[in-house]
Write an enzyme that holds these catalytic residues in place. Sequence first.
Site, PDB file in Angstrom:
ATOM      1  N   THR A 138       1.004  -1.077  -0.490  1.00 23.89           N
ATOM      2  CA  THR A 138       0.348   0.610   0.014  1.00 23.89           C
ATOM      3  C   THR A 138       1.057   1.342  -0.126  1.00 23.89           C
ATOM      4  O   THR A 138       0.054   2.604   0.150  1.00 23.89           O
ATOM      5  CB  THR A 138      -0.707  -0.161   1.663  1.00 23.89           C
ATOM      6  OG1 THR A 138      -0.184  -0.385   2.560  1.00 23.89           O
ATOM      7  CG2 THR A 138      -1.587  -1.172   1.044  1.00 23.89           C
TER       8      THR A 138
ATOM      9  N   CYS B  86      17.310   4.644  -4.332  1.00 23.01           N
ATOM     10  CA  CYS B  86      16.938   5.225  -5.573  1.00 23.01           C
ATOM     11  C   CYS B  86      18.511   6.081  -6.049  1.00 23.01           C
ATOM     12  O   CYS B  86      18.094   6.131  -7.363  1.00 23.01           O
ATOM     13  CB  CYS B  86      15.644   5.678  -5.759  1.00 23.01           C
ATOM     14  SG  CYS B  86      15.868   7.173  -3.980  1.00 23.01           S
TER      15      CYS B  86
ATOM     16  N   GLY C 146      11.546  11.174  -3.204  1.00 15.87           N
ATOM     17  CA  GLY C 146      12.771  10.035  -2.089  1.00 15.87           C
ATOM     18  C   GLY C 146      12.663   9.871  -0.466  1.00 15.87           C
ATOM     19  O   GLY C 146      13.027   9.766  -0.188  1.00 15.87           O
TER      20      GLY C 146
ATOM     21  N   HIS D  77      14.946  11.420 -10.156  1.00 11.50           N
ATOM     22  CA  HIS D  77      16.281  12.081  -9.675  1.00 11.50           C
ATOM     23  C   HIS D  77      16.884  12.306 -10.275  1.00 11.50           C
ATOM     24  O   HIS D  77      17.359  11.774 -11.538  1.00 11.50           O
ATOM     25  CB  HIS D  77      16.876  11.029  -8.569  1.00 11.50           C
ATOM     26  CG  HIS D  77      16.574  10.886  -7.529  1.00 11.50           C
ATOM     27  ND1 HIS D  77      15.183  11.760  -6.415  1.00 11.50           N
ATOM     28  CD2 HIS D  77      15.915  10.045  -6.085  1.00 11.50           C
ATOM     29  CE1 HIS D  77      14.920  11.154  -5.364  1.00 11.50           C
ATOM     30  NE2 HIS D  77      15.950  10.094  -5.247  1.00 11.50           N
TER      31      HIS D  77
ATOM     32  N   ASN E  16      12.750   7.554  -9.688  1.00 10.39           N
ATOM     33  CA  ASN E  16      13.556   7.835  -8.285  1.00 10.39           C
ATOM     34  C   ASN E  16      12.039   5.888  -7.716  1.00 10.39           C
ATOM     35  O   ASN E  16      12.888   5.561  -6.788  1.00 10.39           O
ATOM     36  CB  ASN E  16      13.712   8.067  -7.523  1.00 10.39           C
ATOM     37  CG  ASN E  16      12.065   8.947  -7.060  1.00 10.39           C
ATOM     38  OD1 ASN E  16      12.424  10.081  -8.042  1.00 10.39           O
ATOM     39  ND2 ASN E  16      11.701   8.866  -6.256  1.00 10.39           N
TER      40      ASN E  16
END
Length: 358
Positions: free
Chosen positions: A19, A140, A171, A265, A338
């Site tokens: 989720t 990431c 992020g 990113h 990312n």
Amino acid sequence: MAVDAGRTGRPTLAVVGATGAVGTVMLQILSHRADIWGEIRLIASPRSAGRKLAVRGEQVEVTALAEGAEEAFDGVDIALFDVPDEIAEHWAPIAAAKGAVVVDNSGAFRMDPEVPLVVPEVNAHAARNRPRGIIANPNCTTLSMIVALGALHAEFGLRALVASSYQAVSGAGRAGVDTLRQQIALVAGTELGTTPGDVRRAVGDNTGPFPEPVALNVVPWAGDLRADGWSSEEMKVRDESRKILGLPKLPVAVTCVRVPVVTAHSLTLHARFEGEVTVAKAREILATAPGVVLFDDPGAGEFPTPADVVGTDPTWVGRLRRALDDPTALELFVCGDNLRKGSALNAVQVAELVVRGA
């Protein structure tokens, strides 16, 4: 990988943390890639139990990850984990003990010498040696650059790296995205950003997971404080790059910066190699590297930006130049989503790699 795939003849997959922001993207990716899976189980925190989420065009009920519910991993062949470090530390070994190969997106196991850190385009072979039954997914920021960098390293031999990141607020999770949107609403239509401290006064204490306002600003910090003023995010990029490339003593210097971008990113890279390099050869390598798109014609205004890269899978590369003062070095700009290759997509690719037994 030999698996007991049950009645369907296909392996059972569990998505743990289904989720969350990355879990949601995982379900989208699983719904659009070649369907190699039998049952897909969705597992999340007890507060999400009973919810139904769409995957492969079907509604699947979420099972709770809770003490006493270890049977959720019975019969699971591969488990994709996207949960906080402390939860992964507890539950990933339990899933592995049940016979699942765990692909973990947290930072809990990345530097464990008995856990491979895998990017399929760069070091797919590492996935075969997993004594703990766990494979780690890189951070990431690392993933946003390492596919392009790995392709260049394979040809030229990397010997040093200087990187600066321009990291999207996603992020930092949903709190990061919510914070940026709230701050944008506060500063939109104003003359803010013209006098010292005016943005900070408008934003007040609403800085969310960031130490400074991120709207109309850049924040030269991501992560937690480490020794000598380095951040945890900067150390992750250094340590993970070394492990993935098999270069344990590679000199790496990183500065991580948070920018007012929702998703994708970007990084600037100064990469030094073993011998003299040419832009023509580097372009040839990047143009044919799996998972890389070379988009580089500054004269025509063509170079990757987060606004164009978001929602796509490849690592995009532009601004490719040879260093002015070092014929062994290349300068380049890389950009990647990312939440996709930087997280969910790489984990799914690793899971597929394991199924193929590669």
